[in-house]
Structures are given as C-alpha cells and as structure tokens.
Design a protein around this motif. Structure first.
Motif, PDB file in Angstrom:
ATOM      1  N   GLY A  75       0.694  -1.064   0.036  1.00  0.00           N
ATOM      2  CA  GLY A  75      -0.036   0.008   0.187  1.00  0.00           C
ATOM      3  C   GLY A  75       0.934   1.121   0.253  1.00  0.00           C
ATOM      4  O   GLY A  75       0.341   2.076  -0.747  1.00  0.00           O
ATOM      5  N   VAL A  76       1.887   1.329   1.112  1.00  0.00           N
ATOM      6  CA  VAL A  76       3.000   2.399   0.806  1.00  0.00           C
ATOM      7  C   VAL A  76       3.494   2.599  -0.390  1.00  0.00           C
ATOM      8  O   VAL A  76       3.780   3.734  -1.009  1.00  0.00           O
ATOM      9  N   PHE A  77       3.923   1.627  -1.050  1.00  0.00           N
ATOM     10  CA  PHE A  77       4.592   1.697  -2.523  1.00  0.00           C
ATOM     11  C   PHE A  77       3.674   2.118  -3.402  1.00  0.00           C
ATOM     12  O   PHE A  77       4.154   2.845  -4.208  1.00  0.00           O
ATOM     13  N   GLU A  78       2.558   1.668  -3.248  1.00  0.00           N
ATOM     14  CA  GLU A  78       1.359   2.307  -4.569  1.00  0.00           C
ATOM     15  C   GLU A  78       1.112   3.670  -4.244  1.00  0.00           C
ATOM     16  O   GLU A  78       1.117   4.255  -5.252  1.00  0.00           O
ATOM     17  N   MET A  79       1.087   4.143  -3.092  1.00  0.00           N
ATOM     18  CA  MET A  79       0.875   5.501  -2.866  1.00  0.00           C
ATOM     19  C   MET A  79       2.008   6.316  -3.325  1.00  0.00           C
ATOM     20  O   MET A  79       1.945   7.301  -3.950  1.00  0.00           O
ATOM     21  N   GLY A  80       3.291   5.908  -3.426  1.00  0.00           N
ATOM     22  CA  GLY A  80       4.370   6.466  -3.761  1.00  0.00           C
ATOM     23  C   GLY A  80       4.498   6.264  -5.341  1.00  0.00           C
ATOM     24  O   GLY A  80       4.967   7.339  -5.800  1.00  0.00           O
ATOM     25  N   ARG A  81       4.097   5.370  -5.795  1.00  0.00           N
ATOM     26  CA  ARG A  81       4.086   4.880  -7.451  1.00  0.00           C
ATOM     27  C   ARG A  81       2.949   6.212  -7.983  1.00  0.00           C
ATOM     28  O   ARG A  81       3.595   6.918  -8.874  1.00  0.00           O
TER      29      ARG A  81
END
Length: 240
Positions: free
Chosen positions: A143-149
């Motif tokens: 989820g954190v990675f996706e928000m960064g993406r």
C-alpha cells in the motif's frame, strides 16, 4: 511486515472483511468518530491539513477516504482537484451526500478501489493522504509503495494513524481504548467486532521509527514524523 489482524475471522482475506466491516458501520461512522474521540479527531485532521495547505498542491489523492471528511477539507482549504478512494461503497455513498450538500461535486471525485492496487497512472498526484486507514491495509508495504507510485517526483505522502501512547496518560487511554470504546461502538453500530478490531489492529501496527523505516523502504527518500496527544496518533510525512 506486521501481523495481520482481521475484523471477523481468520479464513477470509482481510481486504474483504474490512470492506464488509465499513459497509456495516457506515450509517453511524461519523457520529461514532466524534463521540469516541471526544471530537479530538477533528483536531488531528486539522494538524494534517495544515501540512497539506503549506504545499499548495494541484492534485490530491485521499486514500481510505471513508465518508470523505478529509477530502472535503482538502477541497475547502486548497485549490486542488481531489480524488477520494475507498473499498467500501456504502462509506462512499455517505461521503457523496456530504460533498453534494457542500456543492463540491466539481472539486471532489470519489472512486471505489483498492489502496494496494491503485487505479491511477504513475506520478499523477502532488500529495497523497491517508487518515486512519493504513492499519486496514492487508499488505502495508504494498500500500505504501502504491501511494508512492502515484505521486509525482518530490510529491508528499501524509499519513495520520493511531500509535502507542506513552507517559502517565498511556494506561488511562489504553483502558478506554480496549475496554470502553469497543462496547460503546458495538452498542451504537450494531457490529460486535468492528470496534474490537480497532484496538487490536493498532496493537500490531508499526509506529514511530518502525513505520518511518517501512516508508523509507518503499519508495521515499525522506521521512519524518510527529506524535500528538501523548502519542495516541502520529503524522508521518514522506517525500518521494
């Protein structure tokens, strides 16, 4: 990776159970937020909103937007176009009514979707916010990675989440959080599990330096955090 706590049982996916839980409590969600937090949740969101305003964003994504309280604040206090995303359609339905009543339909778009598989292109948003939502992710790192993406280079991630209080206030709060709050929530919402899940999910949630390191590990170059109300909540601020 934190242990997974699910609202209802150990067999179905957490994601499906969280969607069901918020559908179940959507009718009383806003009222219970104010009641159970003694309206301090408004103060916490205002602390986050001040940070949002300081960045003068053009596009904001509010993940786990629920009934759109934070998305509405973004639209009222900035000139940004705001997208709110949530798993629960019933929560979004209540949010849309609030948006319509405030005449903000042209400024806020609500989308049903999964925070761990965001339905947006890379590098779209200046700011991504999530208020009391990351502890509900099934895979927090994803989820954190996706928000960064979906953030632009140099974009900001702002997370407001419960954490573990310290000092003399801690045992008082924890008694309320684990013993009193679940019973009030059960009585008003009619869901016997949702407000027991709340403190249980906080128990296994990384906070402070652990959460900072998790965010750094998943696409962010700089992260800082600040605790509020003796550490009951923490705001994390990451830069892509």
């Amino acid at each position: 990776m934190p242990n997974i706590v699910r609202p209802y049982n150990e067999t179905e996916s957490k994601k499906k159970q969280v969607e069901q839980m918020f559908d179940n409590i959507s009718e009383n969600y806003d009222f219970l937020n104010r009641l159970l937090s003694f309206k301090i949740d408004i103060y916490w969101r205002n602390r986050l909103e001040k940070k949002v305003i300081s960045y003068n964003p053009e596009k904001i994504l509010d993940v786990a937007t629920g009934t759109a309280d934070l998305a509405i604040e973004h639209a009222k206090r900035t000139n940004a176009q705001v997208t709110g995303l949530d798993l629960s359609q019933k929560m979004l339905n209540y949010g849309q009514v609030k948006i319509n009543n405030k005449g903000l339909q042209q400024r806020i778009k609500l989308v049903k979707g999964d925070a761990e598989n965001l339905p947006f292109h890379d590098g779209v948003y200046d700011i991504v916010t999530v208020s009391f939502g990351v502890r509900n992710f099934e895979d927090l790192e994803k989820g954190v990675f996706e928000m960064g993406r979906v953030l632009k280079k140099g974009g900001k991630l702002l997370i407001l989440e419960f954490s573990k209080p310290s000092g003399l206030f801690a045992p008082i709060f924890m008694f309320y959080f684990k013993r009193i709050l679940p019973n009030i929530g059960k009585l008003i919402s009619g869901d016997s599990k949702a407000y027991t899940y709340l403190p249980n999910s906080v128990d296994v949630m990384p906070c402070g330096e652990d959460m900072k390191n998790l965010i750094l590990k998943n696409g962010f170059s700089e992260v800082r955090f600040k605790k509020y109300t003796s550490g009951v909540v923490t705001i994390y601020e990451g830069i892509k």
